[in-house]
Design an enzyme around this catalytic site. Sequence first.
Site, PDB file in Angstrom:
ATOM      1  N   HIS A  65      19.103  33.508  12.271  1.00 50.43           N
ATOM      2  CA  HIS A  65      20.006  33.004  13.314  1.00 50.43           C
ATOM      3  C   HIS A  65      19.285  32.056  14.265  1.00 50.43           C
ATOM      4  O   HIS A  65      18.732  32.511  15.268  1.00 50.43           O
ATOM      5  CB  HIS A  65      20.510  34.177  14.156  1.00 50.43           C
ATOM      6  CG  HIS A  65      21.510  35.046  13.469  1.00 50.43           C
ATOM      7  ND1 HIS A  65      22.859  34.866  13.606  1.00 50.43           N
ATOM      8  CD2 HIS A  65      21.358  36.118  12.664  1.00 50.43           C
ATOM      9  CE1 HIS A  65      23.505  35.788  12.905  1.00 50.43           C
ATOM     10  NE2 HIS A  65      22.621  36.562  12.315  1.00 50.43           N
ATOM     11  N   GLU A  71      20.483  30.271  16.504  1.00 49.71           N
ATOM     12  CA  GLU A  71      21.070  30.322  17.855  1.00 49.71           C
ATOM     13  C   GLU A  71      20.501  31.461  18.694  1.00 49.71           C
ATOM     14  O   GLU A  71      20.690  31.500  19.899  1.00 49.71           O
ATOM     15  CB  GLU A  71      22.598  30.428  17.760  1.00 49.71           C
ATOM     16  CG  GLU A  71      23.169  31.808  17.444  1.00 49.71           C
ATOM     17  CD  GLU A  71      23.138  32.192  15.962  1.00 49.71           C
ATOM     18  OE1 GLU A  71      22.435  31.513  15.172  1.00 49.71           O
ATOM     19  OE2 GLU A  71      23.809  33.179  15.591  1.00 49.71           O
ATOM     20  N   CYS A  81      23.994  33.144   8.468  1.00 57.45           N
ATOM     21  CA  CYS A  81      24.162  34.570   8.163  1.00 57.45           C
ATOM     22  C   CYS A  81      25.476  34.815   7.430  1.00 57.45           C
ATOM     23  O   CYS A  81      25.607  34.442   6.275  1.00 57.45           O
ATOM     24  CB  CYS A  81      24.049  35.388   9.449  1.00 57.45           C
ATOM     25  SG  CYS A  81      23.789  37.142   9.134  1.00 57.45           S
TER      26      CYS A  81
END
Lengths: 81, 81, 229, 739
Positions: free
Chosen positions: C203, C205, C86
């Site tokens: 993302h 994560e 990002c």
Amino acid sequence: MKALVKVTLKNGVLDPQGKAIHQALGSLGFDGIDQVRQGKLIEIDLNENDEAKAHAQVEKMCEKLLANMVIENYSIELEAS
Amino acid sequence: MKALVKVTLKNGVLDPQGKAIHQALGSLGFDGIDQVRQGKLIEIDLNENDEAKAHAQVEKMCEKLLANMVIENYSIELEAS
Amino acid sequence: MKAAVIVFPGSNCDRDVAVSLKDAMGCDADMVWHGDAEIPKTDLIVLPGGFSYGDYLRCGAMAAQSPIMKDVVTKANSGVPVLGICNGFQLLTEAGLLPGAMLRNANLKYLCKDVHLRVERNDTIFSRHYTQGDVIKIPIAHHDGNFFADAKTLAQLEDRNLIAFRYCDSGGKITDEANPNGSANNIAGIYNENGTILGLMPHPERLADIQLGGVDGKTMFSSLVETLH
Amino acid sequence: MTTDSPMAEGITPEIIAEHGLNPREYAAVCDSLGGRAPSYTELGVFSVMWSEHCSYKSSRVWLAKLPTTGPQVICGPGENAGIVDIGDGQAAVFKMESHNHPSYIEPYQGAATGVGGIMRDVFTMGARPIANMNALRFGSPEHPKTRHLVSGVVSGIGGYGNCIGVPTVGGEVNFDKSYDGNILVNAMCVGLVDVDKIFYAAASGVGNPVVYVGSKTGRDGIHGATMASAEFDDDSEEKRPTVQVGDPFTEKLLLEACLELMAGDAIIGIQDMGAAGLTSSGVEMADKGGVGVELNLDLVPCREEEMTAYEMLLSESQERMLMVLTPGREDEAQKIFEKWGLDFSVIGVTTDTGHFVTRHKGEIKTDIPLDTLANNAPKYNRLYTIAAAPAKITLEEAPAPNSLKHTLLKLMGSADLCSRRWVWEQYDHMVMGDTVGRPGGDAAVVRIHGTDKSLAITTDVTPRYVAADAIEGGKQAVAETWRNLSATGATPLAITDCMNFGNPERSEIMGQFAGAIRGMAEACEALSYPVVSGNVSLYNETNGQAILPTPAIGGIGLIKDTEMRASAAIGAEGDTLLLIGPERGHLGQSLYQRDIIGTAKGAPPPVDLEEERKNGTFVRELIAAGDVSHVHDCSDGGLWVAVAEMALAANIGADISLGNQDLPAHAILFGEDQARYILSVDKAKSLEILEDARENGIEIRELGFAHGDSLHVEGGDEVKLADLRKAHESWLPDYMNTV
Ligand SMILES: Nc1ncnc2c1ncn2[C@@H]1O[C@H](COP(=O)(O)OP(=O)(O)O)[C@@H](O)[C@H]1O
Ligand SMILES: [Mg+2]
């Protein structure tokens, strides 16, 4: 015609972007800067060729949409395109 | 001196903001607009009073930080402050 | 394996990615302050998501000038893998480590939602646990993720097979409707020539924990750990 | 206005009036100064400290009636935010606050700074913010300004919260013409703190340094009086905008810097500079610590030139904090703030005078006894008339619709019931990696980082109920939050509130306030669910047209084991649907009545708090035991709407029966009876639960089962999920895309 609208923050209105750019320039070693302010530049290609009419039209656009009159000022420049 | 930096998108780079403004103006009844492009206006108050030096300095700021040369062009205007 | 997460003023997914890394590696990542001159010896550099410098001026522009970036560039050029997520991806383009630039989302809105991605390659350190052509679910959360590159650069990316992920529909089709931000060729992430640098807007994560709703992102971290340990 | 009280040179009765002080209040000001007239700067200080906003002069007597204690409460109202214990040495810090007027003037910045302000309230106590919520009310969708306001407010909330990196996990959005000229933007923040690391505002000790940190001070938000006389206003530039611009990047730095300093023990007291900036933070810290304070305004970091004492004291520039440090720890603190690129300035010292003294350019600008500013502020027992509760409507007043199916489609696609996806997708609701219950459910669920625990968070109020019957409506608002939390499996802990009302000088408005408080107090008491923080916003009216009374309630609850929680979706094809709670077909003040018949009338649904407690506890225990993981409460729109929401969330249809009742179908399907939950469970489990419920005296029935791709009601009507989804998902994006 082509209109160039400059939209800038009114005096006294905090400009976080300008402030951050100022700091970043400082840490890049650019000293001697007193202030940085960030504004918008809007270029409009108009069909209208009469300057007065074009100006009036763009003024209306600014009031209605392009500038936020609560915190921003605008100025208009016209040039033949 | 005061430097006025205009940062504009290069030709051929699409401009979502300009496009949205164009559409919004259209639906507000403003016809006869061919194109709208949005750019940035950065005003810098400099301590430097020598025009050539100021220009060189601001040019460096543009190359290093203020403009992304992949997508943007810049132009610099100077005025005494 | 050791990983370093660079923390810029305004980073806000630094902890999130450190959590995913720790789950995968079994140990803590080094959190490295942007003002430092050097990154401790590491197997992976992560540029996390967030709003470095408030995303003022241009996303990632000011962070690209941070002192630590010199070392990031040096290490990246010497082959240390770099993952930019990002804001990290925006930063990689600003720093010239990846081509292109990020424009405002086509609908001008910040968008936070799960999207489908098609895995374009599974022969990199980041992607070897995926299958090529897999459709995975990973969230996006950004305002400026509209990937732009000029026609020549885009052609190079395509020709050299440097596209990592593309936005797709749930069936894997690359459509305009599935493109959340207007990115050229539905590009969600790209590699450098050697496949050692990955920048992506989604993302991983954020979906690396079943309690959060999915684990497709976890696969990226396990791929990395297996390769780099 | 005339006054016998002394007046300083240049001060006129008009100037006093513009400062919002009536003659009696002005006389009290002079009294508290020992009979002398206040200087212009002092007038400014009294004006803000005695304003409704800071002094709660109209509401204090009523707020005192709310229950605020309980074994879970660590800190109740009166501090920057409330604090409740969540076990393991941890606590949740939370509060809700309004930013209504600024958001109407400048929706983006108004909403953004509202979010910034509430977050500072939370991290000033040592807590890291972990979730934000927002309760929004806009005018009628047809009103020409509404779209612009929605767009600006939503992007402002996102713009600030997203940048800081705190997830915005839920809220409310409603439309009603009463908000046409007074929108409501209520922002709530929840933070996490270790119980032994809580910081308070009190500035104890004498001779301790008073420190200013954060952004520089500008002339933002100084409403004050426009001075008629040129002496006080020598630069006659363009009229200064009073709008405050938010700088979320600086707030993020301020957050990290404060938490870094708070890891040590250098801070004695800390307070954010919110409304009334330096004045209220200085006064409140000194007053709470029972000391005096002396500030040297020459040392205040300013971003504009020639700022006067008046301006510095009243400025509402954002992203600033005031701290009292342990002497000798200034350097350590300074290093931290400078590392984060923030201003740091020792601007004063605590004293034993009990006075608020400020100096500027060698002159004493204020010298005011602190107790008058804070505690002796006016307090009014305003006249109030609580309107009699309206009668329950008869069924003739809510006749059956032509088509049940079309009614459902219309309700699900209406402004107040349609999906809020367009809103929450503009908010980063996942950052921090702990949002296990995303927006769209009954309450958001956010994990406590690194633990098995979660917090459930919700905001609710049904203003049309409060308007019809303030007491019952107040109760309902509290009960609905309690129910939303219970539906996720959380044990409700406490609430914060944001009391948005019209002009309190009108007895009927004060009656709404008083009634709502009574109802809220009763519900809090009955549910052991105290109020730990809150905010009052009065005078929300334009041309005598007041907003609907809107006591927004923000509730939080604790889930001990995150695995044991419920979502508001149907579980699986073939599941049995159970309905817990009463079926009285109450249509008075329902959305059915308002949106389908055309006028909302009569009494709102009664709230039986005993039944609420019983049903909620029962549901919660089922979830905690792992017996149930799919629950939704029934609220606006009634039973069929709740079923539809569960069906859409899972993309599984449902067949439901009307039960064996004497009520007409539309009353069963769209009545808004309270204390109700729908459970989706597998068939075998359902029998156990039915039995268990009956043994416990819980009203329950088998509602139907999950099946197919449509909703079906006994006796005929069927609605395809695809059509329902289209109606539900398209209203807001379509509305926002048309200019
Ligand atoms: N302004 C908002 N921001 C984020 N989420 C919102 C907002 N408004 C509504 N939502 C979400 O939409 C869902 C439906 O809201 P609401 O109808 O008020 O729920 P309920 O009736 O269960 O209280 C909830 O999950 C809520 O958090
Ligand atoms: Mg609700």
